[in-house]
Design a protein around this motif. Structure first.
Motif, short mmCIF file in Angstrom:
data_model
loop_
_atom_site.label_atom_id
_atom_site.label_comp_id
_atom_site.label_asym_id
_atom_site.label_seq_id
_atom_site.Cartn_x
_atom_site.Cartn_y
_atom_site.Cartn_z
N ALA A 227 46.12 41.98 47.61
CA ALA A 227 45.66 42.00 46.21
C ALA A 227 44.40 42.82 46.02
CB ALA A 227 45.44 40.57 45.71
N ILE A 228 43.41 42.56 46.83
CA ILE A 228 42.13 43.24 46.62
C ILE A 228 42.22 44.72 47.00
CG2 ILE A 228 40.98 42.85 48.84
CD1 ILE A 228 38.78 41.64 46.52
N GLU A 229 43.05 45.03 47.98
CA GLU A 229 43.27 46.44 48.33
C GLU A 229 43.93 47.17 47.15
OE1 GLU A 229 45.14 47.18 52.15
OE2 GLU A 229 44.62 45.14 52.78
N ASN A 230 44.95 46.55 46.57
CA ASN A 230 45.64 47.16 45.44
C ASN A 230 44.75 47.28 44.22
OD1 ASN A 230 48.96 45.67 46.07
ND2 ASN A 230 47.85 47.29 47.13
N ALA A 231 43.92 46.25 43.97
CA ALA A 231 43.01 46.29 42.82
C ALA A 231 41.98 47.41 43.00
CB ALA A 231 42.32 44.94 42.67
N LEU A 232 41.49 47.60 44.21
CA LEU A 232 40.54 48.68 44.47
C LEU A 232 41.20 50.04 44.26
CD1 LEU A 232 38.72 47.32 47.65
CD2 LEU A 232 37.66 47.77 45.43
N THR A 233 42.45 50.14 44.65
CA THR A 233 43.18 51.39 44.43
C THR A 233 43.30 51.68 42.95
OG1 THR A 233 44.44 51.16 46.48
CG2 THR A 233 45.37 52.60 44.79
N MET A 234 43.66 50.67 42.16
CA MET A 234 43.76 50.86 40.72
C MET A 234 42.42 51.22 40.11
SD MET A 234 45.36 48.39 37.73
CE MET A 234 47.07 48.66 38.21
N GLY A 236 40.21 52.89 41.48
CA GLY A 236 39.81 54.24 41.86
C GLY A 236 39.01 54.30 43.14
N ASP A 237 39.08 53.20 43.93
CA ASP A 237 38.36 53.16 45.20
C ASP A 237 39.34 52.80 46.30
OD1 ASP A 237 36.26 53.10 47.08
OD2 ASP A 237 36.06 50.93 46.84
#
Length: 238
Positions: A227-234, A236-237
């Motif tokens: 979840a947190i990896e995907n949220a960071l991707t969204m 922009g990080d």
């Protein structure tokens, strides 16, 4: 890393604020996990309220740990959605509101997640949300999981009570094309393995383009830390 400013909405968030070691470098190093999480994200979904009550002092502590622009989406207790099955909810809902009152202006949408076994019943829905709206005029979103909630009558009643439908992935009831406008609350559970699977960069880009400009996009694939990896991707990080 700077957190998203208010003009950067929608809010990108996760269910809970656990920070896996592999992405720890994206967050502040000092403070509690919530404080560190809030150094990057502008909101979070509290799921633990579904399972148990918390002390008011706990919500006060959480509210004090984050900046003024931060918002908490809060999941309604299962006593309302599952045990009571939306019947006779006035008292437990008032108790819930009293519990979370210390969040103050940092309280965001209230999430009503229904069990897959609960079919749409117009009388039950009407009575439940009349009782809820008698004491709460804030944003409420609903994630139904029984196919009967796709009925036109259900949509009309939800609209009458200003309750926004959740676009969930996997979509069990409401597909993306069935929303009149951009969904105001996305809950991304992961697929093919619910709560575990990572989303690809293309999928994340698609979800980012789907959510309303003033909405929420919550990654709930937390079981594996995705979840947190995907949220960071969204965000922009990568």
């Amino acid at each position: 890393m700077r957190a998203r400013e208010e003009h950067d909405l929608p809010i990108i968030a996760t269910a809970g604020w656990s920070i896996p070691k592999n992405v720890a470098g994206s967050f502040e190093t000092e403070g509690s996990n919530l404080t560190r999480y809030a150094s990057v994200f502008n909101g979070v979904e509290i799921n633990s309220t579904f399972h148990r009550r918390h002390r008011k002092s706990t919500f006060a502590r959480w509210a004090a740990a984050v900046p003024a622009r931060f918002r908490f989406a809060v999941k309604m207790p299962k006593t309302i959605t599952h045990t009571h099955a939306l019947k006779d909810v006035a008292k437990p809902f008032r108790t819930f509101l009293e519990d979370i009152a210390p969040l103050g202006e940092k309280r965001g949408p209230l999430l009503c997640q229904l069990p897959p076994s609960l079919p749409f019943d117009a009388g039950v829905l009407d009575s439940a949300f009349q009782a809820i709206r008698d004491c709460c005029d804030g944003p409420i979103v609903i994630e139904a999981r029984h196919k009967s909630w796709a009925a036109a009558e259900a949509l009309e009643l939800l609209k009458a009570y200003a309750v926004d439908r959740v676009f969930a992935d996997p979509a069990l009831v409401w597909e993306a094309g069935e929303f009149e406008g951009a969904p105001r609350y996305l809950r991304l559970h992961g697929k093919p393995k619910t709560y575990y699977s990572n989303y690809t960069a293309n999928e994340i880009r698609s979800f980012s383009g789907m959510v309303a400009s003033d909405g929420w996009c919550v990654f709930d694939n937390t079981a594996s830390g995705a979840a947190i990896e995907n949220a960071l991707t969204m965000l922009g990080d990568p």
